[in-house]
Design an enzyme around this catalytic site. Sequence first.
Site: not given
Lengths: 245, 265
Positions: A148, A156, A193
């Site tokens: 993070y 997020h 991600k």
Amino acid sequence: MGPRWKDNGSKATALADPMSNIVARLQSSLIQSGTCGFLSGCGVLLEISHDQVGLLNHACFGRPVTTADTDTNWFRLSLEEAFYMHHCLKCVEIIGEDKSPKRDDELWECMKLKKRTFLEFYKAYSHLRGKNWVVRSGSQYGVDFVAYRHHPALVHSEYAVIVSSEAEGHENCRLKLWSDFECTVRLSGSVAKTLLVLHIKSNENCTFSPSCLEGYTVEERTITRWSPEQRREDQPIVKAESSKG
Amino acid sequence: MMEVDAWENSSDGTVISEDDFQDRKDDEDPYSLGSIPKMQFRKDVSKACWDAEMGMAEIIEMKGGLWTTTGIVRRRKLYCSIEETLYLAERGALLLLDVNHTPISLRAIYEMVGERSSGCCWESFEAYRHLKSLGYIVGRHGVPWSMKKEKGSCESTYPQGTQENNGVAQRDLEENVSLTGLLGNMQINEVKLAFDVYLPNSKFRKSSPGDPSFVLCLTRFHPPLNEELEDLERKCNGIPLKFCHIEHGRVSFFSFNKIALPILP
């Protein structure tokens, strides 16, 4: 893919109080109180003062352990977190079975015994923490860590991290089969991600003390699917509900 | 009648009637799996003669505009690799002949690819076809498009000696000798640098192609290991790499980019 802040004000909040400051406050508080933890299974239990609960939560180390006893506060740290706080931040002592604080090399050996891949995972963990990224377990996403930009309440996680090593006896089996590879890239993308592989390299043969870590280097690589139809690196699909964390 | 034609072409394609030299429409086949880009059929049919020793086809009759991005020029002659030959033959844009000028069937060309004798296997052909049909310009890695250097053109920074056998290839091609040395070697490695890929570009010139946009690597059994990545990156001297994985006819491309994660405040 850039950072995905959780609220409008999140970015400003993060900028106003950088993670390095938060960690520094935690560090000095724990040093002042002479904090000691003890090994328990594959982790470390830490008893801390009431004020330190907020600091640990802010700095994102460990998880609180809830008990009926309101006078004490307990936190459980992963091996990597505990060793980082002990060896790098030097703000936590860790007690062994004989009730005396463990020396660096003793603790190092002990943790390597508890986790076969500890050396590589710790190198990866400390590498990211050293750059002030917040590092948490990636097990929810089938990876080793998630990284993070600041506290998970504000942003997020940006990277799904896999620790890779080709050192004999410490090979990580991940991403060696096309099926696993495709699955990991697909999953990371669908939770917005980027897949980050940290490759741990070394010329060292001696791993008996944590000083060997200096002989290790970390290489960062992202893995992305490329779509020739669109002539761009694939942007993961952002779904509001499926991408918490 | 339409139905029958459609079946004939999609299953075999050795005989394509005049009526079918038209672009297909996307919505023609509701059962299409959509993994292979739309095929375009050509009206202009060029002719080539297969040189078994070179493992390449010499173009003897050139039609249509596709030759600006297909084939390599040596001694004023144009040669097609097996993948280029098959790609054009599949589209009905090329008639391949043997030394006696007898037509070689598509089936025979498929068999040649199956035998891997000309430095191309079915999987590399699929990768080639996928990129080609999307308009990318694709050439064999390390094989120059032409031996001519154009005056005033930008000197390519692309390392011409990156493959050990590249020098041999250039000399061989220059002297019009066999290519088999180069082509044979391409199959040995688990991971190979297969194609130099350029973005679609109407101004592309074989005499000054510039650096490719990326080099496409094919892997056979497993994703590339870090050591393999580094080894290939060294050989490509800064030209980006992409990796291709083909399974059940589905072609996937991946990038493994070195990054430097920022140090945060």
